[in-house]
Enzyme design. Structure first.
Site, mmCIF file in Angstrom:
data_model
loop_
_atom_site.group_PDB
_atom_site.id
_atom_site.type_symbol
_atom_site.label_atom_id
_atom_site.label_comp_id
_atom_site.label_asym_id
_atom_site.label_seq_id
_atom_site.Cartn_x
_atom_site.Cartn_y
_atom_site.Cartn_z
ATOM 1 N N ASP A 31 0.847 -1.192 0.000
ATOM 2 C CA ASP A 31 0.000 0.000 0.000
ATOM 3 C C ASP A 31 0.880 1.239 0.000
ATOM 4 O O ASP A 31 1.883 1.285 0.718
ATOM 5 C CB ASP A 31 -0.905 -0.022 1.236
ATOM 6 C CG ASP A 31 -2.025 0.989 1.168
ATOM 7 O OD1 ASP A 31 -1.727 2.202 1.176
ATOM 8 O OD2 ASP A 31 -3.192 0.576 1.112
ATOM 9 N N ILE A 32 0.531 2.256 -0.782
ATOM 10 C CA ILE A 32 1.341 3.480 -0.844
ATOM 11 C C ILE A 32 1.143 4.369 0.382
ATOM 12 O O ILE A 32 1.937 5.265 0.624
ATOM 13 C CB ILE A 32 1.096 4.296 -2.134
ATOM 14 C CG1 ILE A 32 -0.351 4.761 -2.220
ATOM 15 C CG2 ILE A 32 1.506 3.502 -3.354
ATOM 16 C CD1 ILE A 32 -0.596 5.790 -3.299
ATOM 17 N N ASN A 86 -13.078 -3.114 2.399
ATOM 18 C CA ASN A 86 -14.020 -2.001 2.452
ATOM 19 C C ASN A 86 -14.982 -2.166 1.276
ATOM 20 O O ASN A 86 -14.555 -2.423 0.156
ATOM 21 C CB ASN A 86 -13.289 -0.667 2.344
ATOM 22 C CG ASN A 86 -12.360 -0.428 3.510
ATOM 23 O OD1 ASN A 86 -12.710 -0.666 4.649
ATOM 24 N ND2 ASN A 86 -11.159 0.019 3.219
ATOM 25 N N GLY A 92 -16.229 2.767 3.537
ATOM 26 C CA GLY A 92 -14.853 3.249 3.531
ATOM 27 C C GLY A 92 -14.074 2.939 2.267
ATOM 28 O O GLY A 92 -12.874 3.199 2.201
ATOM 29 N N GLN A 93 -14.735 2.396 1.243
ATOM 30 C CA GLN A 93 -14.031 2.076 0.001
ATOM 31 C C GLN A 93 -13.689 3.363 -0.740
ATOM 32 O O GLN A 93 -14.528 4.228 -0.941
ATOM 33 C CB GLN A 93 -14.900 1.173 -0.888
ATOM 34 C CG GLN A 93 -14.177 0.631 -2.087
ATOM 35 C CD GLN A 93 -15.008 -0.372 -2.874
ATOM 36 O OE1 GLN A 93 -16.162 -0.662 -2.538
ATOM 37 N NE2 GLN A 93 -14.422 -0.907 -3.922
ATOM 38 N N HIS A 99 -10.666 -5.199 -3.565
ATOM 39 C CA HIS A 99 -9.320 -5.478 -3.066
ATOM 40 C C HIS A 99 -9.380 -5.832 -1.588
ATOM 41 O O HIS A 99 -10.293 -5.445 -0.882
ATOM 42 C CB HIS A 99 -8.361 -4.303 -3.312
ATOM 43 C CG HIS A 99 -8.790 -3.012 -2.704
ATOM 44 N ND1 HIS A 99 -9.810 -2.231 -3.220
ATOM 45 C CD2 HIS A 99 -8.323 -2.346 -1.628
ATOM 46 C CE1 HIS A 99 -9.948 -1.132 -2.491
ATOM 47 N NE2 HIS A 99 -9.057 -1.179 -1.505
ATOM 48 N N HIS A 101 -7.186 -5.675 1.928
ATOM 49 C CA HIS A 101 -6.044 -5.140 2.666
ATOM 50 C C HIS A 101 -5.558 -6.226 3.622
ATOM 51 O O HIS A 101 -6.366 -6.890 4.278
ATOM 52 C CB HIS A 101 -6.457 -3.934 3.532
ATOM 53 C CG HIS A 101 -6.870 -2.732 2.768
ATOM 54 N ND1 HIS A 101 -6.018 -1.685 2.537
ATOM 55 C CD2 HIS A 101 -8.047 -2.409 2.177
ATOM 56 C CE1 HIS A 101 -6.651 -0.754 1.849
ATOM 57 N NE2 HIS A 101 -7.883 -1.176 1.617
#
Length: 114
Positions: A31-32, A86, A92-93, A99, A101
Site C-alpha cells: 500500500d502506498i 471495504n 470506507g471504500q 481489493h 487489505h
C-alpha cells in the site's frame, strides 16, 4: 479492465507498484499509504467494483484471494495479521475495484506536523 481505475492501471503496468506477488488472476503490492508496518493489497486482475458486486461466478476468485492472504503474510514476516475489505463509499471504500487489505506488524508511526 476499466480505463479510469487506478488498480486496473497497476494491473496492466501503466502505474508502477511495489509488487510482491502476481499470477494469472491476482496481483499483490504494498500500500502506498500504509496503516501498519506491513500493509499490502490483494487485487484481482478482473475489474469488479466491490464485494457487493460479486456473485457465484466470483466464488473461486474470492476463495483464492483469501487463501493467498496468509501465504503472502507469512512471506512478509507476519505471524498474525488483519484482513479488511471495504465495500461501498459508506463502508470506507476509496478505490472502486475489489481489493483485500492485509495488515500486520503493529501500527505504523505516522509523522505529525507540529
Amino acid at each position: 479492465m476499466s480505463v479510469d481505475c487506478i488498480f486496473c492501471k497497476i494491473v496492466n503496468g501503466a502505474i508502477p507498484s511495489k509488487k510482491i506477488y502476481e499470477d494469472e488472476d491476482i496481483i499483490a503490492f504494498h500500500d502506498i499509504n500504509p496503516s501498519a508496518k506491513v500493509h499490502f493489497l490483494l487485487v484481482p486482475k478482473l475489474h469488479v467494483e466491490s464485494l457487493a458486486n460479486c456473485d457465484s461466478q466470483h466464488q473461486a476468485l474470492l476463495g483464492k484471494l483469501l487463501l493467498l492472504a496468509p501465504k503472502i503474510a507469512k512471506e512478509q514476516g507476519l505471524a498474525g495479521f488483519k484482513t479488511l475489505i471495504n465495500t461501498g463509499r459508506e463502508g470506507g471504500q476509496e478505490v472502486f475495484h475489489l481489493h483485500v487489505h492485509v495488515l500486520g506488524g503493529g501500527e505504523k508511526q505516522r509523522k505529525t506536523l507540529a
